[in-house]
Design a protein around this motif. Structure first.
Motif, PDB file in Angstrom:
ATOM      1  N   SER A 123       4.358   7.343   2.023  1.00  0.00           N
ATOM      2  CA  SER A 123       3.735   6.436   2.995  1.00  0.00           C
ATOM      3  C   SER A 123       3.720   5.065   2.341  1.00  0.00           C
ATOM      4  CB  SER A 123       2.282   6.830   3.279  1.00  0.00           C
ATOM      5  OG  SER A 123       2.179   8.130   3.793  1.00  0.00           O
ATOM      6  N   PHE A 124       4.089   4.042   3.081  1.00  0.00           N
ATOM      7  CA  PHE A 124       4.179   2.706   2.470  1.00  0.00           C
ATOM      8  C   PHE A 124       4.013   1.642   3.551  1.00  0.00           C
ATOM      9  CE2 PHE A 124       6.658  -1.088   1.568  1.00  0.00           C
ATOM     10  CZ  PHE A 124       6.292  -1.401   0.261  1.00  0.00           C
ATOM     11  N   VAL A 125       3.214   0.624   3.233  1.00  0.00           N
ATOM     12  CA  VAL A 125       3.095  -0.536   4.141  1.00  0.00           C
ATOM     13  C   VAL A 125       3.084  -1.807   3.300  1.00  0.00           C
ATOM     14  CG1 VAL A 125       1.726  -1.702   5.934  1.00  0.00           C
ATOM     15  CG2 VAL A 125       1.645   0.790   5.757  1.00  0.00           C
ATOM     16  N   ALA A 126       3.863  -2.801   3.719  1.00  0.00           N
ATOM     17  CA  ALA A 126       3.832  -4.119   3.080  1.00  0.00           C
ATOM     18  C   ALA A 126       3.183  -5.105   4.047  1.00  0.00           C
ATOM     19  CB  ALA A 126       5.251  -4.574   2.735  1.00  0.00           C
ATOM     20  N   TYR A 165       0.874  -1.175   0.000  1.00  0.00           N
ATOM     21  CA  TYR A 165       0.000   0.000   0.000  1.00  0.00           C
ATOM     22  C   TYR A 165       0.912   1.226   0.000  1.00  0.00           C
ATOM     23  CZ  TYR A 165      -3.413  -3.388   1.747  1.00  0.00           C
ATOM     24  OH  TYR A 165      -4.220  -4.480   1.899  1.00  0.00           O
ATOM     25  N   GLU A 166       0.646   2.171  -0.878  1.00  0.00           N
ATOM     26  CA  GLU A 166       1.606   3.272  -1.005  1.00  0.00           C
ATOM     27  C   GLU A 166       0.923   4.587  -1.362  1.00  0.00           C
ATOM     28  OE1 GLU A 166       5.920   3.530  -2.922  1.00  0.00           O
ATOM     29  OE2 GLU A 166       4.383   3.020  -4.380  1.00  0.00           O
ATOM     30  N   ARG A 167       1.442   5.675  -0.776  1.00  0.00           N
ATOM     31  CA  ARG A 167       1.066   7.020  -1.230  1.00  0.00           C
ATOM     32  C   ARG A 167       2.353   7.822  -1.370  1.00  0.00           C
ATOM     33  NH1 ARG A 167      -3.168  10.648  -1.177  1.00  0.00           N
ATOM     34  NH2 ARG A 167      -4.553   9.061  -0.291  1.00  0.00           N
ATOM     35  N   VAL A 168       2.545   8.380  -2.568  1.00  0.00           N
ATOM     36  CA  VAL A 168       3.738   9.191  -2.791  1.00  0.00           C
ATOM     37  C   VAL A 168       3.299  10.644  -2.798  1.00  0.00           C
ATOM     38  CG1 VAL A 168       5.594   9.702  -4.430  1.00  0.00           C
ATOM     39  CG2 VAL A 168       4.833   7.345  -4.118  1.00  0.00           C
ATOM     40  N   TYR A 169       3.976  11.502  -2.035  1.00  0.00           N
ATOM     41  CA  TYR A 169       3.581  12.909  -1.941  1.00  0.00           C
ATOM     42  C   TYR A 169       4.352  13.711  -2.990  1.00  0.00           C
ATOM     43  CZ  TYR A 169       1.650  11.212   2.416  1.00  0.00           C
ATOM     44  OH  TYR A 169       0.930  10.486   3.343  1.00  0.00           O
ATOM     45  N   ILE A 176       7.107   2.677   5.696  1.00  0.00           N
ATOM     46  CA  ILE A 176       7.709   3.991   5.925  1.00  0.00           C
ATOM     47  C   ILE A 176       6.611   5.048   5.983  1.00  0.00           C
ATOM     48  CG2 ILE A 176      10.035   3.543   5.049  1.00  0.00           C
ATOM     49  CD1 ILE A 176       9.317   4.714   2.482  1.00  0.00           C
ATOM     50  N   VAL A 177       6.946   6.145   6.638  1.00  0.00           N
ATOM     51  CA  VAL A 177       5.992   7.244   6.787  1.00  0.00           C
ATOM     52  C   VAL A 177       6.677   8.536   6.343  1.00  0.00           C
ATOM     53  CG1 VAL A 177       4.580   6.329   8.677  1.00  0.00           C
ATOM     54  CG2 VAL A 177       6.740   7.479   9.216  1.00  0.00           C
ATOM     55  N   PRO A 178       5.905   9.540   5.935  1.00  0.00           N
ATOM     56  CA  PRO A 178       6.529  10.849   5.747  1.00  0.00           C
ATOM     57  C   PRO A 178       7.015  11.321   7.108  1.00  0.00           C
ATOM     58  CG  PRO A 178       4.126  10.997   5.562  1.00  0.00           C
ATOM     59  CD  PRO A 178       4.468   9.545   5.681  1.00  0.00           C
TER      60      PRO A 178
END
Ligand code: FAD
Ligand code: DHB
Length: 395
Positions: free
Chosen positions: A275-278, A182-186, A295-297
C-alpha cells in the motif's frame, strides 16, 4: 517538439487521459519507456468498476469492452466455516450496492483498445523513450526531455502528467522536502497464473485458507486467471505449473478443486503486495496520476479503478483550463484525488487483512480476523459497505 500536455507513461492512465483530451481538441504527447508489445505483455487488472467503464466509453474506446466484457453481479468468499454452504458464501454485489455490477475485462485488452484508438486519431505516442526527464516544473514553461538513441529530444508543454507507474521518474522529480510518502509493505506476494482453460466458476472466488489466500478469477470463458499467496522470497522458478495447481487445489473448497480444469500456464508472475500513497499529487506544473502516486494490494481490485478517478478529475480540470481559463479544478486536483485514493486504500487494506494469512499474527489477531469475516457474512450493513466499495465509490 511541442504539445499542450506531455504525458509520461503509456499505461492505461496515460493513454486514457491522452485520448480524452485529444477528443476535446487538447494536444497531447505520450512518452513511454518500453515498446507497445512489452506494455501489452503485462497481465494485471481484471475487474473494472462502472466509473472506469464509463470513461472508456467517453473516450470512444468502449465498444469491444461492452461486447466482450462480462458483467458480474457478485462474487464468492470461501472460508473454513462455510461447510454448510459448500465451503463458500455469496456476496450479492447487485443487491447490496443497489443495482451496480463490475465488469470483467482484462487490462491487456483495455490497453490494446486505447492504443488502437490513439492510432485512429493520429495521437502521438513515442515508444522506447529513454531517460525521460521532466524539467522546470516549478515554472510556467515546463518541458520534458528524452533520448532516442544518441539524440536528445525536448518537448515543450504547458502541463506534465506523471502517469508512469510506481517505478517511474515523475514522482521522483518532486523535491523530497515537498513530498510525503505513506507506505505499508505486506509480508507476502501473489503468484498469478494465466491459463487457456475454462474458468472453474462463472464468478470470482476469494478464498481465505489456513495455508494462505487464493483467488479464482477469469478473463473470459476460455481464459482463467488464478492467484495464490506466496512468501516474499519465492520466485516463479520455485513454482512449476504442477506445484501451482496442487497448492491452489488445497486452498479452494473441495467441489471447486474437483471441478478445476488445469493446463499449462501462458503467463506466470509474482507481485509483492504494497500500500503506498504520495502526497501531494501536484508539484508546480506536474500532476501525478494512477500508480505513479498510489498503489494498493490487489485484493479489492482497486488499483486501476483508483487511477480512473484521478483521470476523471484531471480531464475535467484541464478542460476547464483550456476552455474557460479556469484553474479551480487544477488547484483542487491533489486534495480531491487524494480524498478518494485514501478510501480505496482503506478498502484494499481491509480486504487484504480479512483474507490473507499473516505469518506474524498472534492467536488474538487470528480470532479477530475470523470474527470480522463472521460479522461481514451475517450483517446486511457490512455487506452493503463491502458492495459499495467493491463496485466503486462515486468520483
Ligand atoms: P502502469 O500500468 O504501471 O503504467 C505506467 C507506464 O509508464 C508503463 O507502461 C511503464 O512502462 C511506463 N513508464 C515507467 N517508467 C517510465 C519512464 N521513466 N518513462 C516513461 N514511461 C515510463 N487494478 C484494478 O483496478 N482491478 C484489478 O482487478 C487489478 N488486479 C491487479 C492484479 C495484479 C496482479 C496487479 C499487479 C495489479 C492489479 N491491479 C488491479 C492494479 C492495476 O494493474 C494498476 O493499478 C494499473 O496498471 C495502473 O495503471 P497506470 O497506467 O497508472 O500504471
Ligand atoms: C483480479 C485481480 C484482483 O486483484 C482482484 O481483486 C480480482 C481479479 C484479476 O486479475 O483477475
Amino acid at each position: 517538439m511541442k504539445a499542450d500536455v506531455c504525458i509520461i507513461g503509456g499505461g492505461p492512465s496515460g493513454l486514457l487521459l491522452s485520448q480524452l483530451l485529444q477528443l476535446q481538441g487538447i494536444d497531447t504527447i505520450v512518452l513511454e519507456k518500453y515498446s507497445r508489445e512489452h506494455v501489452l505483455g503485462r497481465i494485471r487488472a481484471g475487474v473494472l468498476e462502472h466509473g472506469f467503464a464509463e470513461l472508456m466509453r467517453e473516450a470512444k474506446c468502449g465498444e469491444r469492452m461492452d461486447r466482450e466484457g462480462e458483467n458480474h453481479k457478485g462474487f464468492y468468499i470461501a472460508h473454513d466455516n462455510a461447510l454448510d454452504s459448500g465451503g463458500m458464501d455469496h456476496v450479492d454485489l447487485f443487491k447490496y450496492s443497489g443495482g451496480s455490477t463490475v465488469l470483467v475485462y482484462g487490462q491487456t485488452e483495455l490497453t490494446r483498445d486505447l492504443y488502437e484508438a490513439r492510432d485512429r486519431l493520429g495521437g502521438k505516442v513515442v515508444h522506447n523513450a529513454e531517460d525521460v526527464t521532466p524539467r522546470d516544473l516549478d515554472t510556467d514553461k515546463p518541458y520534458v526531455s528524452y533520448r532516442d538513441g544518441d539524440k536528445v529530444i525536448r518537448v515543450d508543454c504547458q502541463y506534465v502528467i506523471g502517469a508512469d507507474g510506481f517505478h517511474g521518474v515523475s514522482r521522483r522529480s518532486i523535491p523530497k522536502d515537498v513530498l510525503r510518502e505513506y507506505e505499508r509493505v505486506y509480508p507476502f506476494g501473489w503468484l498469478g497464473v494465466l491459463s487457456r482453460t475454462k474458468p472453474v466458476s462463472p464468478e470470482l472466488i476469494y478464498c481465505k485458507h489456513e495455508r494462505g489466500f487464493a483467488l479464482c478469477s477469469l478473463r473470459s470463458q476460455v481464459l482463467s486467471r488464478y492467484y495464490i499467496q506466496v512468501p516474499l522470497e519465492d520466485t516463479t522458478e520455485d513454482w512449476s505449473d504442477d506445484a501451482f495447481w496442487a497448492e491452489l487445489k488445497r486452498r479452494v473448497p473441495q467441489a471447486i478443486a474437483d471441478g478445476l480444469i488445469t493446463g499449462s500456464s501462458i503467463e506466470k508472475s509474482i507481485a509483492p503486495l504494497r500500500s503506498f500513497v504520495a502526497e501531494p499529487m501536484r508539484y508546480g506544473r506536474l500532476f501525478l496520476a494512477g500508480d505513479a502516486a498510489h498503489i494498493v494490494p490487489p485484493t479489492g481490485a482497486r488499483g486501476l479503478n483508483s487511477a480512473a478517478s484521478d483521470i476523471y478529475y484531471l480531464y475535467h480540470a484541464l478542460i476547464d483550463r483550456y476552455k474557460k481559463a479556469d484553474d479551480t479544478g487544477l488547484d483542487a486536483y491533489s486534495a480531491r484525488a487524494l480524498a478518494r485514493v485514501w478510501k480505496a486504500q482503506r478498502f484494499s487494506w481491509w480486504m487484504t487483512t480479512l483474507l490473507h494469512r499473516f505469518p506474524n499474527n498472534i492467536p488474538y489477531d487470528d480470532k479477530l480476523q475470523q470474527t470480522e469475516l463472521a460479522y461481514l457474512l451475517s450483517s446486511e450493513a457490512a455487506m452493503r459497505s463491502l458492495a459499495e466499495n467493491y463496485v466503486g465509490l462515486p468520483f
